[in-house]
Design a protein around this motif. Structure first.
Motif, short mmCIF file in Angstrom:
data_model
loop_
_atom_site.label_atom_id
_atom_site.label_comp_id
_atom_site.label_asym_id
_atom_site.label_seq_id
_atom_site.Cartn_x
_atom_site.Cartn_y
_atom_site.Cartn_z
N GLN A 92 89.73 24.31 82.85
CA GLN A 92 89.34 22.98 82.42
C GLN A 92 87.96 23.07 81.80
OE1 GLN A 92 89.46 20.49 85.82
NE2 GLN A 92 91.70 20.43 85.94
N ARG A 93 87.75 22.15 80.86
CA ARG A 93 86.43 22.14 80.23
C ARG A 93 85.41 21.61 81.22
NH1 ARG A 93 86.64 18.95 74.94
NH2 ARG A 93 88.43 17.92 75.88
N ALA A 94 84.23 22.16 81.14
CA ALA A 94 83.15 21.70 82.02
C ALA A 94 82.73 20.30 81.61
CB ALA A 94 81.96 22.65 81.93
N ARG A 95 82.42 19.48 82.58
CA ARG A 95 82.00 18.11 82.30
C ARG A 95 80.59 18.11 81.75
NH1 ARG A 95 83.47 14.23 87.29
NH2 ARG A 95 85.53 13.66 86.55
N LYS A 96 80.34 17.11 80.94
CA LYS A 96 78.98 16.95 80.44
C LYS A 96 78.14 16.32 81.55
CE LYS A 96 80.06 16.17 75.58
NZ LYS A 96 79.93 15.22 74.49
N PRO A 97 76.90 16.69 81.64
CA PRO A 97 76.07 16.07 82.66
C PRO A 97 75.84 14.60 82.33
CG PRO A 97 74.77 17.54 81.32
CD PRO A 97 76.21 17.72 80.91
N ARG A 98 75.69 13.78 83.36
CA ARG A 98 75.47 12.35 83.16
C ARG A 98 74.11 12.11 82.55
NH1 ARG A 98 76.88 8.93 88.39
NH2 ARG A 98 75.98 7.37 87.02
N ALA A 99 74.06 11.06 81.79
CA ALA A 99 72.77 10.68 81.22
C ALA A 99 71.90 10.10 82.34
CB ALA A 99 72.96 9.63 80.13
N PRO A 100 70.63 10.31 82.30
CA PRO A 100 69.77 9.79 83.37
C PRO A 100 69.80 8.26 83.35
CG PRO A 100 68.45 10.73 81.61
CD PRO A 100 69.88 11.06 81.29
N ARG A 101 69.63 7.68 84.53
CA ARG A 101 69.63 6.23 84.65
C ARG A 101 68.37 5.65 84.06
NH1 ARG A 101 71.81 4.65 90.62
NH2 ARG A 101 73.92 5.39 90.31
N LYS A 102 68.55 4.45 83.56
CA LYS A 102 67.37 3.76 83.03
C LYS A 102 66.59 3.19 84.21
CE LYS A 102 69.57 2.49 78.71
NZ LYS A 102 70.03 1.41 77.87
N PRO A 103 65.30 3.21 84.13
CA PRO A 103 64.51 2.68 85.25
C PRO A 103 64.70 1.18 85.38
CG PRO A 103 63.09 3.30 83.42
CD PRO A 103 64.47 3.76 83.07
N ARG A 104 64.73 0.70 86.60
CA ARG A 104 64.87 -0.73 86.86
C ARG A 104 63.52 -1.40 86.67
NH1 ARG A 104 68.05 -1.46 92.35
NH2 ARG A 104 68.99 -3.24 91.34
N PRO A 105 63.54 -2.59 86.15
CA PRO A 105 62.26 -3.31 86.01
C PRO A 105 61.75 -3.70 87.39
CG PRO A 105 64.09 -4.72 85.35
CD PRO A 105 64.66 -3.35 85.60
N ASP A 106 60.45 -3.72 87.52
CA ASP A 106 59.82 -4.11 88.79
C ASP A 106 60.17 -5.54 89.11
OD1 ASP A 106 58.73 -1.78 89.51
OD2 ASP A 106 56.73 -2.19 88.70
N ASN A 107 60.48 -5.81 90.34
CA ASN A 107 60.84 -7.15 90.76
C ASN A 107 59.83 -7.60 91.82
OD1 ASN A 107 62.09 -9.50 91.22
ND2 ASN A 107 63.96 -8.65 92.12
N ARG A 108 58.62 -7.72 91.40
CA ARG A 108 57.57 -8.06 92.36
C ARG A 108 57.48 -9.56 92.64
NH1 ARG A 108 53.01 -3.91 90.16
NH2 ARG A 108 54.18 -2.06 90.71
N ASP A 109 57.88 -10.38 91.68
CA ASP A 109 57.74 -11.82 91.89
C ASP A 109 58.96 -12.41 92.60
OD1 ASP A 109 58.67 -12.99 88.54
OD2 ASP A 109 59.56 -11.51 89.87
#
Length: 181
Positions: A154-171
């Motif tokens: 089987q073909r090797a899977r491509k690595p997942r793209a890194p997650r986008k950072p979550r915006p800060d939820n300080r308020d």
């Protein structure tokens, strides 16, 4: 008052040291100068020291007495050491015999394998079980079982793209679109 029978029975119940390892066993020697306690080697050293002290004070009787006590424990220690050496020699002889048997068995197996390898005829060329007929199925008369090595890779899977950072939820505001409405 206790009877003598109960006392003699109790004496038999007390654990007594076995003959085991005399070299490290602690003895209590009742010599002329009181009790000397320790392993045979320690008792020998103590009696030799008392012997030297008695000689320096010109007490020939005590010097001879201490020398005899030291000699007794020297003999006891020598006998124990001889027994330990004899046991070790016996164990080494047994180990050598076992190793010789293992070596002989190993050599016999190797010779049998070499002989079996020489007796086999040249390898018969077998068809590749991965080869299939026109319908895409293996031939019915091969009788072979498909193994993981034979399966197509089987073909090797491509690595997942890194997650986008979550915006800060300080308020404390919700970050999901449904909560924003």
């Amino acid at each position: 008052m206790r009877s003598s029978k109960s006392r003699s029975r109790n004496k038999n119940r007390t654990p007594r040291p076995s003959g085991g390892n005399i070299i490290n066993r602690v003895f209590e020697s009742s010599g002329p100068d009181g009790k000397v306690r320790g392993t045979p080697q320690q008792i020998i050293e103590k009696y030799n020291q008392l012997h030297r002290d008695a000689q320096l004070s010109n007490d020939r009787v005590n010097a001879e007495n201490f020398a005899q006590h030291a000699e007794h424990y020297t003999r006891l220690l020598a006998e124990a050491q001889r027994e330990v050496d004899q046991r070790r020699d016996e164990l080494e002889a047994q180990n050598r015999e076992r190793q010789a048997e293992r070596d002989k068995e190993r050599n016999d197996r190797m010779q049998a394998q070499e002989q079996a390898g020489n007796d086999q005829p040249a390898a018969v060329e077998r068809p590749d079980p991965r080869e299939t007929d026109d319908l895409g199925a293996q031939g019915p008369d091969t009788g072979l079982v498909e193994t993981p090595e034979e399966k197509p890779q089987q073909r090797a899977r491509k690595p997942r793209a890194p997650r986008k950072p979550r915006p800060d939820n300080r308020d404390g505001a919700a970050t999901t679109p449904e909560a924003a409405e």
